[in-house]
Enzyme design. Structure first.
Site, PDB file in Angstrom:
ATOM      1  N   ASP A  42       3.061   0.818  -3.329  1.00 28.98           N
ATOM      2  CA  ASP A  42       3.965  -0.417  -3.247  1.00 28.98           C
ATOM      3  C   ASP A  42       3.514  -0.999  -4.981  1.00 28.98           C
ATOM      4  O   ASP A  42       2.248  -1.181  -5.233  1.00 28.98           O
ATOM      5  CB  ASP A  42       3.297  -1.333  -2.477  1.00 28.98           C
ATOM      6  CG  ASP A  42       4.364  -2.630  -2.311  1.00 28.98           C
ATOM      7  OD1 ASP A  42       5.443  -2.648  -2.752  1.00 28.98           O
ATOM      8  OD2 ASP A  42       3.818  -3.735  -1.770  1.00 28.98           O
ATOM      9  N   HIS A  43       4.521  -1.316  -5.508  1.00 29.59           N
ATOM     10  CA  HIS A  43       4.209  -1.842  -7.117  1.00 29.59           C
ATOM     11  C   HIS A  43       3.330  -1.244  -7.971  1.00 29.59           C
ATOM     12  O   HIS A  43       2.518  -1.958  -8.418  1.00 29.59           O
ATOM     13  CB  HIS A  43       4.024  -3.280  -6.817  1.00 29.59           C
ATOM     14  CG  HIS A  43       4.894  -4.359  -6.244  1.00 29.59           C
ATOM     15  ND1 HIS A  43       5.925  -4.799  -7.088  1.00 29.59           N
ATOM     16  CD2 HIS A  43       5.145  -5.042  -5.055  1.00 29.59           C
ATOM     17  CE1 HIS A  43       6.677  -5.362  -6.541  1.00 29.59           C
ATOM     18  NE2 HIS A  43       6.192  -5.717  -4.868  1.00 29.59           N
ATOM     19  N   HIS A  80      11.893  -7.874  -1.206  1.00 24.24           N
ATOM     20  CA  HIS A  80      10.605  -7.953  -1.449  1.00 24.24           C
ATOM     21  C   HIS A  80      10.246  -9.577  -0.893  1.00 24.24           C
ATOM     22  O   HIS A  80      11.146 -10.198  -1.020  1.00 24.24           O
ATOM     23  CB  HIS A  80       9.923  -7.853  -2.807  1.00 24.24           C
ATOM     24  CG  HIS A  80       9.646  -6.363  -2.975  1.00 24.24           C
ATOM     25  ND1 HIS A  80       8.553  -5.733  -3.290  1.00 24.24           N
ATOM     26  CD2 HIS A  80      10.589  -5.302  -3.316  1.00 24.24           C
ATOM     27  CE1 HIS A  80       8.434  -4.415  -3.398  1.00 24.24           C
ATOM     28  NE2 HIS A  80      10.138  -4.298  -3.628  1.00 24.24           N
ATOM     29  N   GLY A  81       8.972  -9.755  -0.456  1.00 28.27           N
ATOM     30  CA  GLY A  81       8.665 -11.081  -0.074  1.00 28.27           C
ATOM     31  C   GLY A  81       9.396 -11.725   1.034  1.00 28.27           C
ATOM     32  O   GLY A  81       9.908 -12.703   1.168  1.00 28.27           O
TER      33      GLY A  81
END
Ligand code: 13P
Length: 281
Positions: A83-84, A204-205
């Site tokens: 992730d990221h 996301h989020g």
């Protein structure tokens, strides 16, 4: 770790989303896998670079997740996902260790640099699902900025015409962590992007967004939704209550697993909202 390339296309066609839950340790991975298996939901197990460092490294994580899948008889599709990752080297290392889903997040760079970095990652990690981001999703991400930068249709065109990715995370107003005020998700632009390009979108989020917004995003092309903070909040509350009420207990297994049921409740709730129950058969 297997490559599940069709899974997002099916979700997009049938209007549901696959949950992505971030893991922090053995227990989180175990609880999430058990609950997803109980609901027969496919799952992305998201691992940030910070969590990778915390757990010891990519090989530890691959060994741990493969071991859990085997020993717990997990039959659902599990995508172990980086992730990221903001640099190419870590994407390559994760791929070499066995990750088969990778997010190169070069959104902090210019669009040209983002395109070049994403291309390099997708060429090297050819047997992995590749996710990339344009614009900037607000929040605590890498302690950068809390500003949201909404992706434009033009940026999406430029980016998607010049890269080959499996899932696309255009920043459209979502925020990592806790939302301050009412979330402003641009579902109109989400729809434009989704209908112009036949690519599964990622939100996301996910924590803190009401189910109505999550469902609206799914109707507008989102097929993967990431959750982290809400699981942390639920686990944290239960563990704090347990410690407060059981001051004499010192066995770490009892303390850590005091958060198991509340974490699993969140996982089940999101599976229901996203409509991924029984999609991992
Ligand atoms: P939240 O912590 O806000 O749920 O976001 C998680 C996320 O998007 C991970 O990539």
């Amino acid at each position: 770790m297997k490559l599940y390339r069709d899974i997002l296309i099916k979700a997009k066609q049938e209007h549901y989303a696959i949950p992505h839950f971030n893991i922090n340790n053995l227990e989180w991975a175990k609880y999430i896998l058990e609950e997803c298996e109980a609901n027969k939901s496919p799952v992305f197990l998201g691992v940030s670079l910070g969590a990778t460092k915390y757990m010891g490294g990519f090989d530890v994580i691959v060994g741990m997740v493969n071991g859990l899948i085997k020993d717990l008889n997990i039959t659902i599709p599990v995508m172990l996902h980086l992730d990221h990752a903001s640099n190419i080297e870590d994407c390559k290392k994760a791929y070499d260790a066995g990750f088969r889903s990778i997010m190169i997040d070069a959104s902090r760079y210019s669009l040209e640099e983002n395109i070049a970095m994403t291309k390099e990652v997708s060429t090297y990690c050819k047997d992995a699902l590749i996710e990339a981001e344009t614009g900037h999703i607000g929040g605590s991400e890498d302690n950068l900025t809390s500003e949201i930068y909404y992706t434009t249709l033009e940026d999406s065109k430029e980016f998607l015409n010049n890269t080959k990715i499996d899932m696309y995370a255009p920043a459209l107003g979502s925020v990592h962590g806790i939302y301050k005020g009412t979330p402003q998700i641009n579902t109109q632009r989400m729809h434009e992007i989704s209908s112009t390009f036949d690519i599964p979108l990622v939100l996301h989020g996910g924590s803190g967004l009401p189910s109505s917004i999550l469902k609206e995003c799914i109707q507008n092309g989102v097929c993967k939704i990431n959750f982290n903070t809400e699981l942390q909040l639920a686990w944290n509350k239960s563990v704090r209550d347990f410690i407060y009420n059981n001051i004499a207990v010192y066995d770490p297994r009892k303390i850590i697993s005091a958060g198991e049921q509340s974490l699993k409740k969140e996982v089940k709730n999101y599976i229901e909202i996203l409509g991924s129950k029984n999609k991992g058969l």
